[in-house]
Write a protein that holds these residues in place. Structure first.
Motif, mmCIF file in Angstrom:
data_model
loop_
_atom_site.group_PDB
_atom_site.id
_atom_site.type_symbol
_atom_site.label_atom_id
_atom_site.label_comp_id
_atom_site.label_asym_id
_atom_site.label_seq_id
_atom_site.Cartn_x
_atom_site.Cartn_y
_atom_site.Cartn_z
ATOM 1 N N ASP A 150 -13.356 13.262 -8.616
ATOM 2 C CA ASP A 150 -13.523 13.330 -7.162
ATOM 3 C C ASP A 150 -12.485 12.391 -6.529
ATOM 4 O OD1 ASP A 150 -14.250 12.905 -4.488
ATOM 5 O OD2 ASP A 150 -16.393 13.125 -4.918
ATOM 6 N N PRO A 151 -11.408 12.932 -5.946
ATOM 7 C CA PRO A 151 -10.338 12.076 -5.400
ATOM 8 C C PRO A 151 -10.827 11.150 -4.295
ATOM 9 C CG PRO A 151 -9.621 14.371 -5.539
ATOM 10 C CD PRO A 151 -11.099 14.351 -5.768
ATOM 11 N N GLY A 152 -11.743 11.642 -3.465
ATOM 12 C CA GLY A 152 -12.251 10.824 -2.373
ATOM 13 C C GLY A 152 -13.053 9.643 -2.866
ATOM 14 N N LEU A 153 -13.905 9.885 -3.862
ATOM 15 C CA LEU A 153 -14.716 8.808 -4.422
ATOM 16 C C LEU A 153 -13.840 7.789 -5.139
ATOM 17 C CD1 LEU A 153 -17.496 7.620 -4.997
ATOM 18 C CD2 LEU A 153 -17.629 9.116 -7.015
ATOM 19 N N LEU A 154 -12.849 8.270 -5.869
ATOM 20 C CA LEU A 154 -11.952 7.366 -6.587
ATOM 21 C C LEU A 154 -11.161 6.502 -5.605
ATOM 22 C CD1 LEU A 154 -11.079 6.623 -9.452
ATOM 23 C CD2 LEU A 154 -9.275 8.348 -9.285
ATOM 24 N N ALA A 155 -10.722 7.108 -4.504
ATOM 25 C CA ALA A 155 -9.984 6.356 -3.486
ATOM 26 C C ALA A 155 -10.873 5.288 -2.859
ATOM 27 C CB ALA A 155 -9.463 7.307 -2.411
ATOM 28 N N ARG A 156 -12.134 5.658 -2.595
ATOM 29 C CA ARG A 156 -13.047 4.682 -1.990
ATOM 30 C C ARG A 156 -13.349 3.552 -2.969
ATOM 31 N NH1 ARG A 156 -15.130 4.538 2.571
ATOM 32 N NH2 ARG A 156 -14.522 6.669 3.086
ATOM 33 N N TYR A 157 -13.423 3.879 -4.239
ATOM 34 C CA TYR A 157 -13.646 2.860 -5.265
ATOM 35 C C TYR A 157 -12.497 1.847 -5.262
ATOM 36 C CZ TYR A 157 -13.645 0.827 -9.978
ATOM 37 O OH TYR A 157 -13.604 -0.039 -11.047
ATOM 38 N N GLY A 165 0.814 -1.213 0.000
ATOM 39 C CA GLY A 165 0.000 0.000 0.000
ATOM 40 C C GLY A 165 0.847 1.262 0.000
ATOM 41 N N ALA A 166 1.835 1.301 0.885
ATOM 42 C CA ALA A 166 2.722 2.469 0.955
ATOM 43 C C ALA A 166 3.566 2.581 -0.305
ATOM 44 C CB ALA A 166 3.606 2.367 2.198
ATOM 45 N N ARG A 167 4.018 1.447 -0.827
ATOM 46 C CA ARG A 167 4.837 1.469 -2.048
ATOM 47 C C ARG A 167 4.030 1.959 -3.251
ATOM 48 N NH1 ARG A 167 6.538 -3.502 -0.023
ATOM 49 N NH2 ARG A 167 5.316 -4.632 -1.592
ATOM 50 N N ALA A 168 2.759 1.567 -3.296
ATOM 51 C CA ALA A 168 1.917 1.954 -4.423
ATOM 52 C C ALA A 168 1.800 3.471 -4.541
ATOM 53 C CB ALA A 168 0.529 1.329 -4.275
ATOM 54 N N LEU A 169 1.772 4.146 -3.411
ATOM 55 C CA LEU A 169 1.616 5.608 -3.420
ATOM 56 C C LEU A 169 2.788 6.323 -4.082
ATOM 57 C CD1 LEU A 169 0.246 6.115 0.209
ATOM 58 C CD2 LEU A 169 -1.068 6.135 -1.928
ATOM 59 N N GLN A 170 3.896 5.633 -4.222
ATOM 60 C CA GLN A 170 5.092 6.239 -4.820
ATOM 61 C C GLN A 170 5.104 6.133 -6.345
ATOM 62 O OE1 GLN A 170 6.926 7.879 -2.596
ATOM 63 N NE2 GLN A 170 5.506 7.028 -1.076
ATOM 64 N N HIS A 180 -5.878 4.302 5.094
ATOM 65 C CA HIS A 180 -5.365 3.932 3.771
ATOM 66 C C HIS A 180 -6.179 4.593 2.663
ATOM 67 C CE1 HIS A 180 -3.106 0.964 6.044
ATOM 68 N NE2 HIS A 180 -2.390 0.735 4.966
ATOM 69 N N THR A 181 -7.492 4.700 2.870
ATOM 70 C CA THR A 181 -8.330 5.387 1.892
ATOM 71 C C THR A 181 -7.938 6.859 1.807
ATOM 72 O OG1 THR A 181 -10.170 3.875 2.380
ATOM 73 C CG2 THR A 181 -10.712 5.919 1.222
ATOM 74 N N ALA A 182 -7.676 7.483 2.956
ATOM 75 C CA ALA A 182 -7.289 8.899 2.981
ATOM 76 C C ALA A 182 -5.967 9.118 2.262
ATOM 77 C CB ALA A 182 -7.197 9.384 4.428
ATOM 78 N N ARG A 183 -5.038 8.181 2.407
ATOM 79 C CA ARG A 183 -3.748 8.324 1.721
ATOM 80 C C ARG A 183 -3.922 8.228 0.210
ATOM 81 N NH1 ARG A 183 0.271 4.634 5.525
ATOM 82 N NH2 ARG A 183 0.188 5.986 7.363
ATOM 83 N N LEU A 184 -4.791 7.314 -0.225
ATOM 84 C CA LEU A 184 -5.087 7.227 -1.655
ATOM 85 C C LEU A 184 -5.757 8.522 -2.130
ATOM 86 C CD1 LEU A 184 -6.472 3.575 -1.976
ATOM 87 C CD2 LEU A 184 -4.416 4.461 -3.094
ATOM 88 N N ARG A 185 -6.708 9.028 -1.354
ATOM 89 C CA ARG A 185 -7.403 10.273 -1.717
ATOM 90 C C ARG A 185 -6.417 11.425 -1.893
ATOM 91 N NH1 ARG A 185 -9.861 12.239 3.249
ATOM 92 N NH2 ARG A 185 -7.744 13.056 3.448
ATOM 93 N N ASP A 186 -5.501 11.564 -0.946
ATOM 94 C CA ASP A 186 -4.510 12.638 -1.035
ATOM 95 C C ASP A 186 -3.633 12.491 -2.270
ATOM 96 O OD1 ASP A 186 -5.558 13.585 1.316
ATOM 97 O OD2 ASP A 186 -3.916 12.839 2.587
ATOM 98 N N ARG A 187 -3.284 11.253 -2.586
ATOM 99 C CA ARG A 187 -2.441 11.008 -3.767
ATOM 100 C C ARG A 187 -3.208 11.329 -5.048
ATOM 101 N NH1 ARG A 187 -0.256 11.041 -7.609
ATOM 102 N NH2 ARG A 187 1.454 9.794 -8.479
ATOM 103 N N PHE A 188 -4.494 10.968 -5.083
ATOM 104 C CA PHE A 188 -5.307 11.251 -6.273
ATOM 105 C C PHE A 188 -5.600 12.747 -6.392
ATOM 106 C CE2 PHE A 188 -7.131 6.674 -5.950
ATOM 107 C CZ PHE A 188 -5.993 6.183 -6.577
ATOM 108 N N ARG A 189 -5.721 13.418 -5.248
ATOM 109 C CA ARG A 189 -5.915 14.877 -5.286
ATOM 110 C C ARG A 189 -4.696 15.535 -5.927
ATOM 111 N NH1 ARG A 189 -7.247 16.371 0.211
ATOM 112 N NH2 ARG A 189 -9.399 15.915 -0.343
#
Length: 202
Positions: free
Chosen positions: A160-167, A78-83, A138-147
């Motif tokens: 919508d970064p939040g919706l995409l992260a939740r998806y 999960g952490a690696r994916a954000l990079q 983890h959802t919030a970290r994805l949201r921030d990355r998508f934002r």
């Protein structure tokens, strides 16, 4: 001439705490919080209840420590994916990591972060809350990355970064549940691939 090593100061613990925590993590991963009895845990860890309490605290404390170990180990994808350089690559790495981790032949099927307290009643409410917070983080970290991806023009401006992260998180959690139910790695990889076919492009 033979030299004697000095005995360590204080009473030695007598067991490998890291190895014991690894074994506890696997018990929670396989049986969930409520399903894992203290007898199951201490037997797997190879220690007494007294030693467990002294080294790790109570069952809730042990569960939190096991979840931390899971996050830093099996779930570190999960952490690696954000990079990854693009949002789509982030999602692909996250979903592919979920498929690999939940279907590893040498580990319990599914995800500790999802199955750990799905069926928990009142006694497991703390574990359920801990895992809900873990998934939300983890959802919030994805949201921030998508934002950031939206700001950089990597994702369309109206995304919508939040919706995409939740998806992405919902698909990953579904993969974990299906894996626990016996779905194969190949089948779940097809699910991950399908989820990415509708990815928004800038």
């Amino acid at each position: 001439m033979e030299t004697r090593r000095k005995a360590p100061i204080g009473r030695p613990r007598g067991f490998d705490a890291e190895e014991a925590l690894e074994r506890a993590m696997r018990v929670f991963w396989e049986q969930g919080y409520e399903g894992a009895s203290l007898t199951d845990l201490t037997s797997a860890m190879g220690i007494t209840r007294t030693s467990m309490y002294a080294a790790f605290g109570n069952k809730e404390d042990l569960f939190r420590k096991a979840l931390e170990r899971y996050t830093e180990g099996p779930a570190s994808y999960g952490a690696r994916a954000l990079q990854e350089p693009t949002a789509r690559q982030v999602a692909a790495a996250f979903l592919n990591g979920s498929v690999r981790t939940t279907t590893r032949p040498d580990c319990p099927a599914g995800c500790l972060g999802v199955q750990g307290s799905l069926a928990a009643g009142a006694p497991g409410s703390h574990a359920r809350d801990t895992l809900a917070a873990w998934r939300n983080e983890h959802t919030a970290r994805l949201r921030d990355r998508f934002r950031r991806a939206v700001d950089e023009g990597d994702l369309p401006a109206g995304t919508d970064p939040g919706l995409l992260a939740r998806y992405v998180m919902t698909v990953a959690n579904g993969i974990a549940v299906q894996a626990a139910g016996g779905a194969t790695r190949d089948d779940l990889q097809q699910v991950a691939d399908m989820a990415l076919r509708s990815w928004p492009s800038a």
